[in-house]
Design a protein around this motif. Structure first.
Motif, PDB file in Angstrom:
ATOM      1  N   CYS A   1      -3.155  -0.779  -4.207  1.00  0.00           N
ATOM      2  CA  CYS A   1      -4.309  -1.524  -3.670  1.00  0.00           C
ATOM      3  C   CYS A   1      -5.314  -1.822  -4.781  1.00  0.00           C
ATOM      4  O   CYS A   1      -5.798  -2.949  -4.920  1.00  0.00           O
ATOM      5  CB  CYS A   1      -4.996  -0.728  -2.564  1.00  0.00           C
ATOM      6  SG  CYS A   1      -4.081  -0.712  -1.014  1.00  0.00           S
TER       7      CYS A   1
ATOM      8  N   CYS B   1      -5.212   0.891   2.372  1.00  0.00           N
ATOM      9  CA  CYS B   1      -6.230   1.919   2.110  1.00  0.00           C
ATOM     10  C   CYS B   1      -7.288   1.461   1.114  1.00  0.00           C
ATOM     11  O   CYS B   1      -8.427   1.893   1.168  1.00  0.00           O
ATOM     12  CB  CYS B   1      -5.557   3.194   1.617  1.00  0.00           C
ATOM     13  SG  CYS B   1      -4.935   3.052  -0.078  1.00  0.00           S
ATOM     14  N   GLY B   2      -6.912   0.586   0.189  1.00  0.00           N
ATOM     15  CA  GLY B   2      -7.889   0.109  -0.783  1.00  0.00           C
ATOM     16  C   GLY B   2      -8.140   1.104  -1.909  1.00  0.00           C
ATOM     17  O   GLY B   2      -8.928   0.843  -2.814  1.00  0.00           O
ATOM     18  N   LYS B   3      -7.482   2.277  -1.857  1.00  0.00           N
ATOM     19  CA  LYS B   3      -7.763   3.309  -2.857  1.00  0.00           C
ATOM     20  C   LYS B   3      -6.549   3.634  -3.719  1.00  0.00           C
ATOM     21  O   LYS B   3      -6.689   4.109  -4.836  1.00  0.00           O
ATOM     22  CB  LYS B   3      -8.223   4.590  -2.155  1.00  0.00           C
ATOM     23  CG  LYS B   3      -9.548   4.418  -1.433  1.00  0.00           C
ATOM     24  CD  LYS B   3     -10.112   5.772  -1.008  1.00  0.00           C
ATOM     25  CE  LYS B   3     -11.426   5.609  -0.272  1.00  0.00           C
ATOM     26  NZ  LYS B   3     -11.243   5.305   1.168  1.00  0.00           N
ATOM     27  N   CYS B   4      -5.350   3.405  -3.170  1.00  0.00           N
ATOM     28  CA  CYS B   4      -4.153   3.812  -3.904  1.00  0.00           C
ATOM     29  C   CYS B   4      -3.961   2.952  -5.155  1.00  0.00           C
ATOM     30  O   CYS B   4      -4.641   1.944  -5.345  1.00  0.00           O
ATOM     31  CB  CYS B   4      -2.926   3.741  -3.003  1.00  0.00           C
ATOM     32  SG  CYS B   4      -2.457   2.059  -2.580  1.00  0.00           S
TER      33      CYS B   4
ATOM     34  N   CYS C   1       0.848  -1.198   0.000  1.00  0.00           N
ATOM     35  CA  CYS C   1       0.000   0.000   0.000  1.00  0.00           C
ATOM     36  C   CYS C   1       0.886   1.252   0.000  1.00  0.00           C
ATOM     37  O   CYS C   1       1.897   1.317   0.699  1.00  0.00           O
ATOM     38  CB  CYS C   1      -0.920   0.002   1.224  1.00  0.00           C
ATOM     39  SG  CYS C   1      -1.997   1.445   1.291  1.00  0.00           S
ATOM     40  N   GLU C   2       0.481   2.239  -0.780  1.00  0.00           N
ATOM     41  CA  GLU C   2       1.293   3.459  -0.889  1.00  0.00           C
ATOM     42  C   GLU C   2       1.338   4.243   0.416  1.00  0.00           C
ATOM     43  O   GLU C   2       2.206   5.085   0.625  1.00  0.00           O
ATOM     44  CB  GLU C   2       0.758   4.336  -2.029  1.00  0.00           C
ATOM     45  CG  GLU C   2       1.130   3.761  -3.390  1.00  0.00           C
ATOM     46  CD  GLU C   2       0.434   4.467  -4.540  1.00  0.00           C
ATOM     47  OE1 GLU C   2      -0.151   5.543  -4.319  1.00  0.00           O
ATOM     48  OE2 GLU C   2       0.463   3.913  -5.654  1.00  0.00           O
TER      49      GLU C   2
HETATM   50 ZN    ZN Z   1      -3.336   1.427  -0.558  1.00  0.00          ZN
END
Ligand code: ZN
Length: 536
Positions: A79, A73-76, A64-65
Motif C-alpha cells: 500500500c 490497509c494503507g500501511k503495508c 494489500c498484504e
Molecule cells: Zn495494505
C-alpha cells in the motif's frame, strides 16, 4: 520538504475518500469482496474526475498484504509503495508519451513473468486512446489470453478512439463529472485541513470554474493560496478569474432597459480596464436573463435569492419576448467568442445589438399603443423613445412577422448562411452574396457580376424555401448584380479571409518555435509553406 501540490497531497487514498462516484465505487467494492475481479477495467470520464486515482486505490486493494480487500490497509509495504510511486508490480504508463509499438511490445513482453512483490502485476495505462493501431494490436493479444497474475487498468478521456476489439475485452466504468455540491464540500475540507479561511462565495466561484474536475479545483486553489495571505476573499478570487461583480451586470441591463447608450458604453470601457473575462461575463448575463424570464412566468419572488428587487424591476422593463431575444443574442455571442481575437470588441458589438433591439421594441410598443393594439400589454414599463422617424403604418407589422424577422435580424449574413446549411448552386449563390437589405421578411442580396450565372429563379426559390423552413416565416429574396464592388462581405470571402488569417498566425507561431528557429539558424532554412487541415 518543499510545497506539495494540493492535488497530490489531497488525493483520495481509499474508496471512502472518493467523492461523487458512488456506482463505480460500489461496483469495484463488490468485485473485491466476492473476489470476482475482471482482468481488464477501462475507466472513462473527463479530466480530473479521478480515473487514475480510482485505479490506484483498486491496485492497492488487489495487492494489500492483508489480502484482496475493498479496504486496503494503507500501511503495508505494498500500500505504501503504491502511495509513494515505488511499487514495482504497479506499472504505470502514460500512453501519450509511449505510442511506439516497439515500446508497447517491450512493455507487454514482461507480462508473462510473475509479480515480484505483490499478488498481481498491474498495468495502469493512462490516456490509452493515444495508443497507435499497432500498439493496440499488441495489447489485444495479451488481453485475449491474459496470465492469471496480470490485471489491466486502463484510463481514457476519449473512449470512442479505442478499437471495439479492445473495448469488448474490458469492463467499462464511466466516471461522472463531479457535481458542484461535492466540489464545494471537497474544497472546504481541503482548506480546513490547510488551515486557510475562506468565504463561502469564493469557494463557490472556484468550484464553478473547476467545472466538475477535482484536480482543476485544487490547482486553482494552489494558485489562489500563493496570492492570498492566509485567507481567501471573494474579491481576490473574482479578480484572479476576471469576474465582474453581479451588481455591474445588473447595471448593464438597467442602462439597456433605459436605452441609455452613452452610459452603457462608458461603463463597458471602464470595465475593459479591469481586463474582465468576457466569457464569464456573458455567463453572468445569461444567468441574470434566465432569472428574469423565470420570474416573468412564475411571479415567484421567493426563488430569487439575492438582488430580488432589481430583478423584479428589470422583469417589468424588459418584456418577455425581448428577454428571450436578449438571451439568444448573448448565447450566440458566447459561442462566437472563440472566433474573436479581441473579446472586448465582440462584446461591444453584442451590446450594440441589444441596444438596437431595445430601441426597436420601444418604437414598436409606442406605435402599437397608438394603434390600439392589444400587444401593448406586453411592454408595460417601456419608456417610449423620442423622435420616431418613420410613420406608424410602416411599423404596424403583425406579431408573427416581427418574431421571425427579429430572430434573423440579430444575425449577420454569414451566420444566416451557416444556419441555412445549403449546398449545390444555391449554396454557391448565398456564399458569394452580400446582404444589402433585411426588413419585414424581405431580403435583398447582391452578387458580383462574375457570378451572374448563379442568378437564376430556381436557385432563388430554393433559398427562399430554405430560409422559411429554418427561420419560420414568409421571406422573399431578391438578388441583384453588382459590377464594381468587391464582395468583401460575402461568406465565401469572409471564410477565405479567416483561413488566411489562421494560416498566417500558425506560420508566425511555427516560426517562433525554438526547434524551427534552430533549424533556420543551423541550415539557413526557410519556411516555404504551411497547410492547415480543415476541421471536420
Ligand atoms: Zn495494505
Amino acid at each position: 520538504m518543499g510545497y506539495k501540490a494540493l492535488a497530490r497531497k489531497w488525493r483520495p487514498k481509499n474508496f471512502d475518500e472518493v467523492m461523487g462516484q458512488t456506482e463505480t465505487v460500489s461496483l469495484l467494492r463488490n468485485a473485491l469482496t466476492s473476489e470476482r475481479v475482471h482482468h481488464a477495467y477501462l475507466f472513462t470520464g473527463t479530466r480530473g474526475v479521478g480515473k487514475t486515482t480510482m485505479a490506484r486505490i483498486f491496485a492497492k486493494a488487489l495487492n494489500c498484504e492483508k489480502g484482496v480487500t475493498p479496504n486496503p490497509c494503507g500501511k503495508c509495504f505494498s500500500c505504501q509503495g503504491i502511495d509513494n510511486n515505488n511499487m514495482v508490480d504497479l506499472i504505470e504508463v502514460d500512453a501519450a508519451s509511449r505510442t511506439k509499438v516497439e515500446e508497447t511490445r517491450e512493455l507487454l513482453d514482461n507480462v508473462q513473468y510473475a509479480p515480484t512483490q505483490g499478488r498481481f502485476k498491474i498495468y495502469l495505462i493512462d490516456e490509452i486512446h493515444m495508443f497507435s493501431k499497432h500498439s493496440f494490436n499488441a495489447l489485444l493479444k495479451t488481453l485475449e489470453e491474459p496470465p492469471e497474475h496480470v490485471k489491466f487498468l486502463l484510463a481514457t478521456t476519449d473512449h470512442e478512439k479505442i478499437p471495439a476489439t479492445v473495448l469488448s475485452r474490458c469492463l467499462k466504468l464511466n466516471l461522472k463529472k463531479i457535481s458542484n455540491k461535492f466540489l464545494i464540500n471537497y474544497i472546504e475540507q481541503v482548506l480546513e485541513g490547510e488551515g486557510i479561511a475562506s468565504s463561502r462565495e469564493a469557494i463557490k466561484i472556484i468550484a464553478e470554474s473547476a467545472d466538475g474536475s477535482a484536480r482543476d479545483a485544487l490547482s486553482l486553489l494552489d494558485r489562489i493560496i500563493v496570492l492570498s495571505d492566509g485567507s481567501i476573499e471573494t474579491a481576490d478570487v473574482s479578480k484572479l478569474f476576471g469576474i465582474i461583480d453581479k451588481t455591474i451586470i445588473i447595471k448593464i441591463f438597467e442602462l439597456i432597459a433605459e436605452n441609455n447608450q452613452a452610459e452603457v458604453f462608458k461603463l463597458i470601457r471602464d470595465l475593459a480596464e479591469l481586463a474582465p473575462n468576457y466569457e464569464l461575463m456573458l455567463d453572468q448575463m445569461l444567468s441574470l436573463l434566465k432569472k428574469i424570464a423565470v420570474f416573468q412566468v412564475t411571479k415567484d419572488a421567493s426563488q430569487l435569492s439575492q438582488d430580488e428587487d432589481k430583478i423584479i424591476m428589470l422583469s417589468k422593463k424588459i418584456n418577455p419576448e425581448l428577454c428571450q431575444l436578449f438571451f439568444e443574442i448573448c448565447l450566440l455571442s458566447k459561442r462566437n467568442l472563440i472566433y474573436s481575437v479581441e473579446h472586448n470588441v465582440a462584446f461591444e458589438i453584442m451590446l450594440v445589438r441589444l441596444l438596437n433591439f431595445k430601441s426597436d421594441a420601444n418604437n414598436e410598443s409606442n406605435s402599437q399603443t397608438q394603434a390600439g393594439s392589444s400587444y401593448s400589454n406586453s411592454s408595460i414599463g417601456d419608456t417610449p423613445s423620442k423622435g420616431m422617424g418613420s410613420s406608424n403604418d410602416e411599423k404596424k407589422i403583425n406579431k408573427k412577422d416581427s418574431t421571425s424577422a427579429q430572430a434573423i435580424q440579430c444575425l449577420t449574413w454569414l451566420e444566416i448562411v451557416e444556419r441555412l446549411d445549403i449546398g449545390g448552386l444555391p449554396g454557391e449563390l448565398v456564399n458569394n452574396a452580400e446582404m444589402t437589405y433585411l426588413k419585414n421578411e424581405n431580403i435583398s442580396l447582391k452578387i458580383p457580376l462574375k457570378h451572374q450565372h448563379l442568378n437564376k429563379k430556381p436557385y432563388i426559390d430554393s433559398i427562399e424555401k430554405r430560409i422559411n423552413k429554418v427561420f419560420g416565416g414568409t421571406f422573399k429574396v431578391a438578388v441583384g448584380l453588382e459590377e464594381s464592388t468587391p464582395d468583401v462581405d460575402s461568406p465565401a470571402y469572409q471564410k477565405a479571409a479567416t483561413k488566411e488569417e489562421n494560416t498566417s498566425k500558425e506560420k508566425e507561431r511555427l516560426l517562433n518555435k525554438p526547434q524551427v528557429r534552430d533549424l533556420q539558424n543551423l541550415f539557413d532554412a526557410k519556411l516555404k509553406d504551411i497547410h492547415l487541415r480543415e476541421e471536420t
